[in-house]
Design a protein around this motif. Structure first.
Motif, short mmCIF file in Angstrom:
data_model
loop_
_atom_site.label_atom_id
_atom_site.label_comp_id
_atom_site.label_asym_id
_atom_site.label_seq_id
_atom_site.Cartn_x
_atom_site.Cartn_y
_atom_site.Cartn_z
N ILE A 1 40.58 -69.19 14.52
CA ILE A 1 41.97 -69.21 14.07
C ILE A 1 42.07 -69.46 12.57
CG2 ILE A 1 42.48 -71.67 14.36
CD1 ILE A 1 44.66 -68.76 15.63
N GLY A 2 41.01 -69.98 11.96
CA GLY A 2 41.02 -70.24 10.52
C GLY A 2 40.71 -69.03 9.67
N LYS A 3 40.29 -67.93 10.28
CA LYS A 3 39.99 -66.73 9.50
C LYS A 3 41.27 -66.16 8.90
CE LYS A 3 35.58 -65.32 11.47
NZ LYS A 3 34.78 -64.26 12.12
N GLY A 4 41.13 -65.65 7.70
CA GLY A 4 42.31 -65.19 6.98
C GLY A 4 42.81 -66.22 5.99
N HIS A 5 42.36 -67.47 6.14
CA HIS A 5 42.68 -68.53 5.18
C HIS A 5 41.52 -68.69 4.20
CE1 HIS A 5 46.16 -70.13 7.50
NE2 HIS A 5 45.47 -69.67 8.53
N ALA A 6 41.79 -69.23 3.04
CA ALA A 6 40.74 -69.48 2.06
C ALA A 6 39.83 -70.59 2.56
CB ALA A 6 41.36 -69.86 0.72
N GLY A 7 38.52 -70.45 2.30
CA GLY A 7 37.57 -71.48 2.68
C GLY A 7 36.80 -71.13 3.93
N ASP A 8 35.90 -72.03 4.30
CA ASP A 8 35.09 -71.87 5.51
C ASP A 8 36.02 -71.86 6.72
OD1 ASP A 8 33.62 -72.57 7.88
OD2 ASP A 8 31.96 -73.19 6.61
N HIS A 9 35.98 -70.79 7.51
CA HIS A 9 36.96 -70.65 8.59
C HIS A 9 36.79 -71.73 9.66
CE1 HIS A 9 33.68 -68.57 10.77
NE2 HIS A 9 34.37 -68.80 11.86
N SER A 10 35.57 -72.25 9.81
CA SER A 10 35.37 -73.32 10.79
C SER A 10 36.05 -74.60 10.32
CB SER A 10 33.87 -73.56 11.00
OG SER A 10 33.23 -72.40 11.43
N ARG B 1 45.98 -61.47 14.08
CA ARG B 1 46.32 -60.26 14.83
C ARG B 1 45.89 -59.01 14.07
NH1 ARG B 1 51.47 -61.06 15.42
NH2 ARG B 1 51.32 -61.93 17.54
N LEU B 2 45.09 -58.17 14.74
CA LEU B 2 44.62 -56.89 14.20
C LEU B 2 43.83 -57.05 12.89
CD1 LEU B 2 47.78 -54.64 14.81
CD2 LEU B 2 45.81 -55.01 16.31
N ARG B 3 43.38 -58.25 12.59
CA ARG B 3 42.65 -58.49 11.35
C ARG B 3 41.16 -58.21 11.55
NH1 ARG B 3 43.84 -60.97 6.68
NH2 ARG B 3 45.82 -61.71 7.52
N GLY B 4 40.62 -57.34 10.72
CA GLY B 4 39.20 -57.04 10.80
C GLY B 4 38.35 -58.20 10.34
N SER B 5 37.13 -58.26 10.83
CA SER B 5 36.21 -59.33 10.46
C SER B 5 35.35 -58.87 9.28
CB SER B 5 35.31 -59.71 11.63
OG SER B 5 34.34 -60.65 11.24
N SER B 6 35.05 -59.80 8.39
CA SER B 6 34.17 -59.48 7.27
C SER B 6 32.71 -59.47 7.67
CB SER B 6 34.37 -60.51 6.14
OG SER B 6 34.08 -61.82 6.61
N SER B 7 32.40 -59.99 8.87
CA SER B 7 31.02 -60.05 9.32
C SER B 7 30.60 -58.70 9.89
CB SER B 7 30.85 -61.13 10.39
OG SER B 7 29.56 -61.05 10.97
N PRO B 8 29.49 -58.15 9.43
CA PRO B 8 29.06 -56.83 9.92
C PRO B 8 28.57 -56.84 11.36
CG PRO B 8 27.39 -57.77 8.47
CD PRO B 8 28.57 -58.69 8.40
N VAL B 9 28.32 -58.02 11.94
CA VAL B 9 27.83 -58.04 13.31
C VAL B 9 28.96 -58.02 14.33
CG1 VAL B 9 25.72 -59.26 12.66
CG2 VAL B 9 27.71 -60.58 13.41
N HIS B 10 30.21 -58.15 13.87
CA HIS B 10 31.34 -58.18 14.80
C HIS B 10 31.70 -56.78 15.26
CE1 HIS B 10 33.15 -62.24 15.26
NE2 HIS B 10 32.33 -62.51 14.26
N ARG B 11 31.92 -56.64 16.56
CA ARG B 11 32.35 -55.36 17.11
C ARG B 11 33.86 -55.20 17.06
NH1 ARG B 11 32.23 -53.25 23.43
NH2 ARG B 11 33.44 -51.37 23.01
N PHE B 12 34.60 -56.32 17.23
CA PHE B 12 36.05 -56.27 17.38
C PHE B 12 36.75 -56.93 16.20
CE2 PHE B 12 34.72 -56.45 21.97
CZ PHE B 12 35.16 -55.18 22.32
N THR B 13 38.07 -56.70 16.15
CA THR B 13 38.92 -57.47 15.26
C THR B 13 38.90 -58.93 15.72
OG1 THR B 13 40.79 -56.87 16.66
CG2 THR B 13 40.46 -55.58 14.65
N ILE B 14 39.41 -59.82 14.86
CA ILE B 14 39.32 -61.25 15.15
C ILE B 14 40.09 -61.62 16.41
CG2 ILE B 14 39.77 -63.56 14.24
CD1 ILE B 14 39.54 -62.28 11.42
N ASP B 15 41.30 -61.06 16.58
CA ASP B 15 42.09 -61.42 17.75
C ASP B 15 41.43 -60.96 19.04
OD1 ASP B 15 42.58 -58.79 16.95
OD2 ASP B 15 44.66 -58.79 17.63
#
Length: 731
Positions: free
Chosen positions: A411-420, A365-379
């Motif tokens: 849903i794995g973003k925000g956790h350590a490791g590959d989010h996939s 929720r409201l978490r920004g993405s580390s990827s520069p190509v993302h327009r939106f927050t993860i949620d």
């Protein structure tokens, strides 16, 4: 400011005043804000005398380095402007006397406020239209990757709008809360401009650590906190508009005996006055799925949920393990409803209802993405992907599984490791909790784990090589899984940004899917017999060139150009061509080359459409006649901040060439430097596939030996070391 006015005004208390308006009037200046002032005069004053006074006043303030935004107006002029332009009116609602005749300023405020209330319907309609256009440009503060503290929805301009709405007396607003939230954003903007050392309202990621330190928080915490403030302001504006809409409709509603008539939509759910409401017979405690029926009705009819009904759902709905498993079908209906899902989901989330059946949502929720190509927050990105997936329902056998995978793919973003990898088992647990069976859970887990497979392979591998499709087919396992994965990929990429789903990327992914589907159908050819690096959809080269000669042709290709360059083969030719194209200002996406006899033909995908062949030929001529020193122009060195080895030999499945991947900060001459290093090793480049993510490149080079075979393990390691050394790598 007052002293400067007193120095030039002969009778400062008689029909003349210096007035602070806008942010200056509200006392909301930031370190680099303009100072908005109006030199106000009574109507009977002659303009000649006032203009002369202004000509004396402004230079004094300029000499004091005051960043003025100034004007001169009579009381009648500025009042008329306020009636014609809601922006002027809103700026004057907080007008403040800096110096001079305070009674004149009081008269101004009283007149503007009276007119504002009288013309509220017209003025607010214009303000609403303007805000809609602003949101199209700047998006919502809570969910944009790089929000604008002033212009984004839920930003400072929305706080000013709420104050203006409250002064109409048409609706009651919690102004103490509005002022508290506005002050929080003002504090953030002060820290932002101090950190940047200049004027600006964009919450740039590189400035966030310093802003967070000023707030006494960690960067991630500060980012979420700022976005939550914006979300709360945005919600208040939405409520204000909705109440104004109800007020507009209410006089037209017929009065019926026995009270208002509610239209029943489904069990426990109705519609009244443009809102979705709970019926008097509804019992959220014994019927948790009532939440999904309410949400589905709101999404289908594109109506908000009544606040009282929403609050009741928040108090009374609770899901047990048994009841949440029974939510499988109503939840699937909601997730596949389409575009109407987004405002309803955000309303549920603001009320805390998403956590009741999906507590893992709190992690994104409201978490920004580390990827520069993302327009939106993860949620918000996940929601957009789910909505995009609904548009592909007819293309897949199980739209419900596609929707679940779409809403959970990150849903794995925000956790350590590959989010996939991290997210796949989390998604599996959620799907099982929602009532999906083992096979369905396994498919959802597969989709989440592999949701980056197709774009990664399509942009970083040679999709014309049948081995590439064979490798993808081995991972995917069936046409049915491939179809679902392709739909999820398209939904995810389109939700990311235009860059992630450009015509070029889309064509590569769709081409890879088609070739993989053909492989499953047994239509693939034996790559060891038929593939020599040349795409099947291009005619085999028949041209020949004498030493030192070359020919260039071009054609439009997706959103760029496809160049065909024919030249006499020699060692280092591909490196020289890459260098020549770079010097010509062309950004290369990919290239491939094949040699027939003593002539090499290469295809180059570049980002620029409409390449001028005459100009390009002239520039390449300087490369061929050695009058252009490419080494002097293009030698690349890895920046010092790149701390890890940037070159690797990919441990891929069976390949007919050795795949060398270069991951480094982007820079002019990188492709030429790598191609030159490969040529210096006496090796051949069959094709190159270039991808850029923000300021980092992930380029893959297909390298073969003199017999057009993959390199031995020791030769591959020697090549890796040579390329790494050429670009200045550390490993």
């Amino acid at each position: 400011m007052a002293a400067a006015f007193a120095a030039v005004a002969r009778k400062p208390d008689s029909g003349l005043a210096l007035v602070a308006v806008g942010g200056y009037g509200r006392g909301e200046l930031s370190p680099f804000s303009d100072v908005d002032v109006v030199l106000l005069h009574a109507d009977q004053f002659g303009t000649k005398g006032v203009d002369k006074l202004a000509g004396e006043l402004w230079p004094i303030l300029w000499d004091q380095k005051v960043p003025l935004d100034h004007s001169v107006r009579s009381l009648a002029e500025i009042t008329e402007l306020a009636q014609c332009d809601f922006r002027v009116a809103m700026g004057l609602l907080d007008a403040r006397c800096v110096a001079g005749d305070s009674g004149l300023v009081l008269a101004l405020r009283s007149t503007v406020l009276a007119n504002w209330r009288r013309d509220a319907k017209t003025q607010l309609a214009a303000a609403r239209k303007d805000r809609d256009a602003r949101l199209d440009r700047s998006g919502p503060l809570a969910y944009e990757a790089v929000p604008d503290l002033k212009n984004s929805g839920g930003g400072l301009r929305d706080a000013v709008l709420l104050r203006a709405i409250s002064t109409t007396w048409l609706v009651d607003l919690p102004m103490a809360t509005v002022n508290e939230l506005s002050n929080e954003l003002l504090d953030v903007r002060d820290l932002l401009q101090t950190a940047a050392g200049r004027r600006g309202d964009k919450l740039l990621p590189e400035l966030l650590p310093e802003i967070a330190a000023g707030l006494g928080q960690r960067a991630g915490e500060a980012d979420i906190h700022i976005r939550d403030v914006g979300r709360r302001i945005y919600h208040l504006v939405a409520r204000a508009w909705h109440r104004l809409d109800l007020l507009e409709r209410s006089p037209r509603r017929p009065v019926r005996r026995g009270g208002p008539q509610i239209e029943q939509i489904s069990v426990g759910v109705g519609a009244l006055d443009g809102e979705i409401v709970l019926l008097p017979t509804a019992d959220p405690r014994s019927d948790p799925n009532l939440l999904f029926r309410v949400a589905l009705a709101a999404a289908r009819r594109e109506l908000p949920i009544n606040e009282a009904s929403l609050n009741r759902l928040g108090r009374e709905v609770n899901f047990s393990a048994e009841s949440v498993a029974l939510a499988k079908q109503p939840l699937a209906d909601l997730l596949t409803v389409g575009r109407g899902l987004i405002p309803v989901w955000l309303q549920l989330d603001f009320a805390g209802l998403i956590d009741k059946f999906l507590p893992e949502w709190a992690g994104i929720r409201l978490r920004g993405s580390s990827s520069p190509v993302h327009r939106f927050t993860i949620d918000r990105h996940s929601l957009e992907a789910c909505v995009n997936a609904a548009e592909l329902n007819r293309q897949v056998a199980r739209p419900d599984l596609l929707a679940v995978a779409a809403i959970l793919h990150d849903i794995g973003k925000g956790h350590a490791g590959d989010h996939s990898e991290v997210g796949a088992p989390i998604a599996a647990q959620i799907a099982a909790r929602w009532g999906y069976g083992p096979d369905e859970v396994g498919l959802i887990e597969f989709l989440v784990r592999q949701h980056l497979l197709l774009p990664t392979v399509a942009t970083g591998r040679d999709i014309e090589d049948p081995i590439t499709a064979a490798n993808v087919a081995q991972v995917v396992g069936s046409v049915e899984r491939l179809t679902l994965l392709a739909a999820l990929t398209a939904s995810d990429a389109a939700a990311t940004s235009a860059t992630a789903w450009s015509g070029w990327r889309r064509s590569l992914i769709e081409g890879l899917v088609a070739k993989t589907r053909n492989h499953f159908r047994g239509e693939a050819l034996d790559p060891k017999v038929t593939y020599e690096g040349w795409p099947a959809n291009q005619p085999e080269p028949q041209d020949s060139c004498a030493p030192g000669e070359f020919r260039v042709s071009t054609a439009d290709h997706h959103d760029g150009s496809l160049l065909t360059i024919v030249a006499a083969d020699r060692r280092g030719l591909l490196a020289d061509l890459a260098g020549g194209l770079t010097v010509a200002g062309l950004n290369i996406r990919s290239c491939r080359s094949v040699t027939v006899g003593k002539t090499a033909t290469s295809l180059w995908e570049v980002t620029r459409p409409g390449v001028d062949v005459t100009v390009l030929t002239e520039r390449l001529s300087r490369v061929f006649d050695r009058s252009l020193d490419l080494a002097a122009r293009l030698s690349y060195q890895l920046p010092a901040e790149a701390k890890e080895s940037s070159v690797a030999v990919l441990d891929a499945m069976e390949q007919s060439a050795t795949l060398v991947q270069v991951r480094a900060l982007d820079g002019r001459g990188l492709v030429w430097t790598v191609c030159r290093a490969i040529a210096d090793q006496g090796l051949h480049i069959r094709s190159v596939h270039l991808s850029t993510y923000g300021d980092e490149v992930r380029d893959v080079f297909y390298v073969t030996d003199d017999s057009q075979q993959a390199l031995t393990e020791s030769a591959a390691e020697d090549l890796r070391a040579a390329v790494n050394n050429a670009i200045g790598g550390l490993g």
